[in-house]
Write a protein that holds these residues in place. Structure first.
Motif, PDB file in Angstrom:
ATOM      1  N   MET A   9       9.484  -1.956  -1.487  1.00 35.03           N
ATOM      2  CA  MET A   9       8.351  -1.236  -0.913  1.00 35.03           C
ATOM      3  C   MET A   9       7.215  -1.098  -1.925  1.00 35.03           C
ATOM      4  SD  MET A   9       6.925   0.206   1.657  1.00 35.03           S
ATOM      5  CE  MET A   9       8.220   0.517   2.874  1.00 35.03           C
ATOM      6  N   LEU A  10       7.570  -0.852  -3.191  1.00 35.65           N
ATOM      7  CA  LEU A  10       6.544  -0.752  -4.231  1.00 35.65           C
ATOM      8  C   LEU A  10       5.772  -2.065  -4.356  1.00 35.65           C
ATOM      9  CD1 LEU A  10       8.379   1.198  -7.079  1.00 35.65           C
ATOM     10  CD2 LEU A  10       6.359   1.957  -5.816  1.00 35.65           C
ATOM     11  N   ILE A  11       6.497  -3.178  -4.381  1.00 40.53           N
ATOM     12  CA  ILE A  11       5.857  -4.493  -4.499  1.00 40.53           C
ATOM     13  C   ILE A  11       4.975  -4.757  -3.287  1.00 40.53           C
ATOM     14  CG2 ILE A  11       6.287  -6.986  -4.535  1.00 40.53           C
ATOM     15  CD1 ILE A  11       8.849  -6.376  -6.144  1.00 40.53           C
ATOM     16  N   ALA A  16      -0.275  -5.496  -1.107  1.00 43.92           N
ATOM     17  CA  ALA A  16      -1.222  -5.266  -0.010  1.00 43.92           C
ATOM     18  C   ALA A  16      -2.503  -4.626  -0.535  1.00 43.92           C
ATOM     19  CB  ALA A  16      -0.585  -4.379   1.055  1.00 43.92           C
ATOM     20  N   GLY A  17      -2.354  -3.686  -1.465  1.00 43.44           N
ATOM     21  CA  GLY A  17      -3.520  -3.034  -2.057  1.00 43.44           C
ATOM     22  C   GLY A  17      -4.393  -4.006  -2.824  1.00 43.44           C
ATOM     23  N   PHE A  18      -3.750  -4.906  -3.569  1.00 43.60           N
ATOM     24  CA  PHE A  18      -4.505  -5.899  -4.355  1.00 43.60           C
ATOM     25  C   PHE A  18      -5.343  -6.787  -3.446  1.00 43.60           C
ATOM     26  CE2 PHE A  18      -5.183 -10.039  -6.226  1.00 43.60           C
ATOM     27  CZ  PHE A  18      -5.571  -9.752  -7.521  1.00 43.60           C
ATOM     28  N   ILE A  19      -4.714  -7.354  -2.421  1.00 43.91           N
ATOM     29  CA  ILE A  19      -5.420  -8.268  -1.522  1.00 43.91           C
ATOM     30  C   ILE A  19      -6.542  -7.545  -0.780  1.00 43.91           C
ATOM     31  CG2 ILE A  19      -5.185  -9.757   0.507  1.00 43.91           C
ATOM     32  CD1 ILE A  19      -2.247 -10.190  -0.387  1.00 43.91           C
ATOM     33  N   PRO A 210       0.894   3.780  -5.495  1.00 46.38           N
ATOM     34  CA  PRO A 210       1.137   2.359  -5.787  1.00 46.38           C
ATOM     35  C   PRO A 210       0.140   1.435  -5.103  1.00 46.38           C
ATOM     36  CG  PRO A 210       2.896   3.266  -4.407  1.00 46.38           C
ATOM     37  CD  PRO A 210       2.086   4.411  -4.893  1.00 46.38           C
ATOM     38  N   MET A 211      -0.245   1.744  -3.862  1.00 45.54           N
ATOM     39  CA  MET A 211      -1.263   0.919  -3.211  1.00 45.54           C
ATOM     40  C   MET A 211      -2.579   1.033  -3.962  1.00 45.54           C
ATOM     41  SD  MET A 211      -2.594   0.795   0.755  1.00 45.54           S
ATOM     42  CE  MET A 211      -1.384  -0.423   1.292  1.00 45.54           C
TER      43      MET A 211
END
Length: 255
Positions: A9-11, A16-19, A210-211
């Motif tokens: 879930m962290l990954i 998703a946040g990066f993209i 994390p996001m």
């Protein structure tokens, strides 16, 4: 709201946040990725909005600082428009808790279609800046747009960054300066919405942080790409994202 998350879930949240932030830092539209990603975690829709705003705040402040350090933000203009964006966004968040925003979808589709057609017709638009300062009429219109789009971002949101970029293009900025100014105002609406959502207890920090970390790195990468590549990169990405936004809103209306 804190809870233990799995590595998977962290990954997922960081990726998703990066993209989302890579795209959002330049032309807006990152919510098309971050909001559905958060919905997949099982959070309630209103908590998804609050959590997304917390993460988006982390990305928007990063891209805003990067654009400012590169001299791609007109601080003389933004210092007047920023408070209007902040106030508008806060009012939008309070309003969305009372009125469902679905009625805006057809209007947003129509506006995005106009933005896309206009951008396609003006092939050299935004390559060079023709902005030479504000007159009284332009200042009033710009203030109104900053307030209305700030309200829209807090109330509904999809395409807010794209509309802001388009607005700055309309008053003569080139694509890179328009992107930098749009990110600065989008930062204002994000921080305002985040504060309101947080005060109402509608943020899941375990998912937002994390996001948000992913969004910080995405904003750094996206902003650097925009500054290095210039209008030849930003213009097609802007048109592409507005088309995607049109498709997403039409899908939501017709489903």
């Amino acid at each position: 709201m804190f809870e233990e998350l799995s590595i998977e879930m962290l990954i997922f949240l960081i990726g998703a946040g990066f993209i989302a932030s890579f795209i959002d830092s330049v032309v807006g539209g990152g919510g098309l990725i971050s909001v559905p990603s958060l919905m997949m975690t099982g959070l309630s829709p209103v908590v998804v909005l609050g959590t997304n705003k917390m993460a988006a705040f982390m990305g928007s402040i990063t891209s805003t600082v990067a654009f400012m350090r590169s001299g791609k933000v007109d601080l003389k203009l933004i210092k007047y428009l920023f408070p209007l964006s902040v106030i508008g966004s806060a009012l939008g968040v309070f309003t969305v808790r009372m009125i469902p925003p679905d009625f805006l979808k057809p209007i947003v589709v129509g506006m995005l279609v106009i933005v896309t057609i206009y951008s396609l017709m003006k092939k050299d638009w935004g390559e060079n800046s023709t902005y030479h300062g504000m007159n009284k009429k332009t200042a009033i219109l710009s203030g109104g747009v900053a307030f209305v789009l700030g309200f829209y971002d807090g109330f509904f949101g999809p395409g807010a960054g794209s509309f802001l970029l388009f607005a700055f293009l309309c008053i003569g900025f080139d694509f890179i300066m328009a992107a930098g100014n749009a990110r600065a105002l989008n930062f204002g609406s994000n921080i305002s919405a985040m504060v309101v959502f947080t005060s109402l207890g509608l943020v899941n920090y375990a998912y937002a942080l994390p996001m948000g970390i992913g969004m910080i790195f995405g904003a750094i990468a996206g902003t650097k790409m925009a500054i290095v590549k210039g209008a030849s990169y930003v213009r097609p990405l802007f048109i592409f994202m507005t088309v995607i936004l049109i498709g997403k809103q039409l899908f939501d209306i017709l489903k």
